[in-house]
Design a protein around this motif. Structure first.
Motif, PDB file in Angstrom:
ATOM      1  N   GLU A   1      -4.754  -1.249   8.684  1.00  0.00           N
ATOM      2  CA  GLU A   1      -5.896  -2.062   8.275  1.00  0.00           C
ATOM      3  C   GLU A   1      -6.083  -1.988   6.755  1.00  0.00           C
ATOM      4  OE1 GLU A   1     -10.602  -2.712   9.349  1.00  0.00           O
ATOM      5  OE2 GLU A   1      -9.762  -0.703   9.547  1.00  0.00           O
ATOM      6  N   THR A   2      -5.949  -0.810   6.185  1.00  0.00           N
ATOM      7  CA  THR A   2      -6.078  -0.652   4.741  1.00  0.00           C
ATOM      8  C   THR A   2      -5.028  -1.478   4.007  1.00  0.00           C
ATOM      9  OG1 THR A   2      -7.020   1.555   4.960  1.00  0.00           O
ATOM     10  CG2 THR A   2      -5.992   1.034   2.844  1.00  0.00           C
ATOM     11  N   ALA A   3      -3.798  -1.483   4.503  1.00  0.00           N
ATOM     12  CA  ALA A   3      -2.732  -2.271   3.872  1.00  0.00           C
ATOM     13  C   ALA A   3      -3.091  -3.759   3.860  1.00  0.00           C
ATOM     14  CB  ALA A   3      -1.405  -2.047   4.594  1.00  0.00           C
ATOM     15  N   VAL A   4      -3.613  -4.270   4.980  1.00  0.00           N
ATOM     16  CA  VAL A   4      -3.998  -5.686   5.048  1.00  0.00           C
ATOM     17  C   VAL A   4      -5.144  -5.967   4.084  1.00  0.00           C
ATOM     18  CG1 VAL A   4      -5.000  -7.500   6.493  1.00  0.00           C
ATOM     19  CG2 VAL A   4      -3.198  -6.031   7.412  1.00  0.00           C
TER      20      VAL A   4
ATOM     21  N   LEU B   1      -4.021  -6.151   0.526  1.00  0.00           N
ATOM     22  CA  LEU B   1      -3.329  -7.418   0.261  1.00  0.00           C
ATOM     23  C   LEU B   1      -4.336  -8.544   0.054  1.00  0.00           C
ATOM     24  CD1 LEU B   1      -0.688  -9.189   0.230  1.00  0.00           C
ATOM     25  CD2 LEU B   1      -1.127  -9.535   2.679  1.00  0.00           C
ATOM     26  N   LEU B   2      -5.332  -8.619   0.942  1.00  0.00           N
ATOM     27  CA  LEU B   2      -6.336  -9.678   0.844  1.00  0.00           C
ATOM     28  C   LEU B   2      -7.140  -9.567  -0.450  1.00  0.00           C
ATOM     29  CD1 LEU B   2      -7.659  -9.803   4.520  1.00  0.00           C
ATOM     30  CD2 LEU B   2      -5.829 -11.151   3.474  1.00  0.00           C
ATOM     31  N   GLU B   3      -7.573  -8.358  -0.789  1.00  0.00           N
ATOM     32  CA  GLU B   3      -8.338  -8.160  -2.025  1.00  0.00           C
ATOM     33  C   GLU B   3      -7.512  -8.554  -3.246  1.00  0.00           C
ATOM     34  OE1 GLU B   3     -11.447  -7.585  -2.640  1.00  0.00           O
ATOM     35  OE2 GLU B   3     -12.134  -6.980  -0.660  1.00  0.00           O
TER      36      GLU B   3
ATOM     37  N   MET C   1       0.847  -1.171   0.000  1.00  0.00           N
ATOM     38  CA  MET C   1       0.000   0.000   0.000  1.00  0.00           C
ATOM     39  C   MET C   1       0.891   1.231   0.000  1.00  0.00           C
ATOM     40  SD  MET C   1      -2.179   1.667   3.044  1.00  0.00           S
ATOM     41  CE  MET C   1      -0.659   2.286   3.701  1.00  0.00           C
ATOM     42  N   ARG C   2       0.507   2.186  -0.793  1.00  0.00           N
ATOM     43  CA  ARG C   2       1.237   3.457  -0.861  1.00  0.00           C
ATOM     44  C   ARG C   2       0.208   4.575  -0.786  1.00  0.00           C
ATOM     45  NH1 ARG C   2       6.137   5.231  -4.064  1.00  0.00           N
ATOM     46  NH2 ARG C   2       5.804   7.441  -4.361  1.00  0.00           N
ATOM     47  N   ARG C   3       0.380   5.498   0.161  1.00  0.00           N
ATOM     48  CA  ARG C   3      -0.551   6.611   0.332  1.00  0.00           C
ATOM     49  C   ARG C   3       0.228   7.893   0.627  1.00  0.00           C
ATOM     50  NH1 ARG C   3      -3.723   3.370  -1.105  1.00  0.00           N
ATOM     51  NH2 ARG C   3      -5.646   2.688  -0.181  1.00  0.00           N
ATOM     52  N   ARG C   4      -0.278   8.990   0.084  1.00  0.00           N
ATOM     53  CA  ARG C   4       0.246  10.302   0.455  1.00  0.00           C
ATOM     54  C   ARG C   4      -0.650  10.829   1.569  1.00  0.00           C
ATOM     55  NH1 ARG C   4       3.893  13.756  -1.337  1.00  0.00           N
ATOM     56  NH2 ARG C   4       4.124  12.753  -3.342  1.00  0.00           N
TER      57      ARG C   4
ATOM     58  N   GLY D   1       2.836   0.793   3.299  1.00  0.00           N
ATOM     59  CA  GLY D   1       2.390  -0.218   4.257  1.00  0.00           C
ATOM     60  C   GLY D   1       2.740  -1.591   3.733  1.00  0.00           C
ATOM     61  N   GLU D   2       3.435  -2.378   4.538  1.00  0.00           N
ATOM     62  CA  GLU D   2       3.818  -3.735   4.146  1.00  0.00           C
ATOM     63  C   GLU D   2       3.165  -4.730   5.107  1.00  0.00           C
ATOM     64  OE1 GLU D   2       8.059  -4.078   3.790  1.00  0.00           O
ATOM     65  OE2 GLU D   2       8.100  -2.811   2.017  1.00  0.00           O
TER      66      GLU D   2
END
Length: 180
Positions: free
Chosen positions: A26-29, A32-34, A1-4, A71-72
């Motif tokens: 949570e967004t990063a996870v 990944l799942l999606e 996930m990459r966010r500014r 996010g990793e």
């Protein structure tokens, strides 16, 4: 996930509010799942949704408006109805250097959409999660047998040594109250 980081993510001083770190993890996870067909969209077809049942967070550094955050997420363990993930948030600095911001552990449970009770993970989703966990194990830093802590590690895997920290003390553990 990459966010500014946007203005809405910050407080009056331009620093990201601590609670926003959890949302980013949570967004990063979920991304990944999606990406692997095991996220909320896949679960909805089975009448199942995800609920976070445990959360541990360790804050290392702050970030601010306009910072780029990476996010990793890694799936660490998969059970019958729950799975545990570890997420590291990094700030992308000049020259592509990374600064650790936050590390955390999120435990998700499969919940029946109508009843709000725990249910087994659908078999296909569970198998996908186990595959993600096995992939993470291949790239994990070695652990010391006596302590379980990571040993020094350099390499390009999903996990980096600085992303893996010793388990926080029980005071750092947040467990939401069960709902009726």
């Amino acid at each position: 996930m990459r966010r500014r980081i946007e203005h809405v993510d910050t407080d009056a001083s331009g620093v990201v509010h601590f609670s926003r770190h959890v949302s980013l993890m949570e967004t990063a996870v979920l991304e990944l799942l999606e990406e692997h067909g095991a996220g909320p969209a896949a679960l909805a077809g089975h009448g199942v949704e995800l609920a976070i049942t445990e959360l541990r967070v360790r804050y290392h550094r702050s970030c601010a408006y306009r910072d780029v955050v990476l996010g990793e997420p890694v799936v660490e363990h998969v059970g019958g109805a729950r799975f545990r993930t570890r997420v590291t948030l990094f700030r992308l600095d000049a020259g592509r250097a990374r600064t650790d911001l936050t590390t955390g552990e999120l435990v998700f449970a499969a919940v029946d959409h109508g009843l709000g009770r725990a249910v087994p993970l659908p078999p296909a989703v569970r198998q996908t999660l186990k595959g993600l966990a096995a992939h993470a194990d291949l790239h994990a830093a070695p652990r010391e047998p006596a302590t379980g802590r990571t040993t020094p590690f350099q390499g390009a895997g999903l996990l980096r040594a600085q992303a893996m920290v010793a388990a926080p003390a029980p005071d750092d553990l947040y467990r939401p109250d069960p709902r009726p």
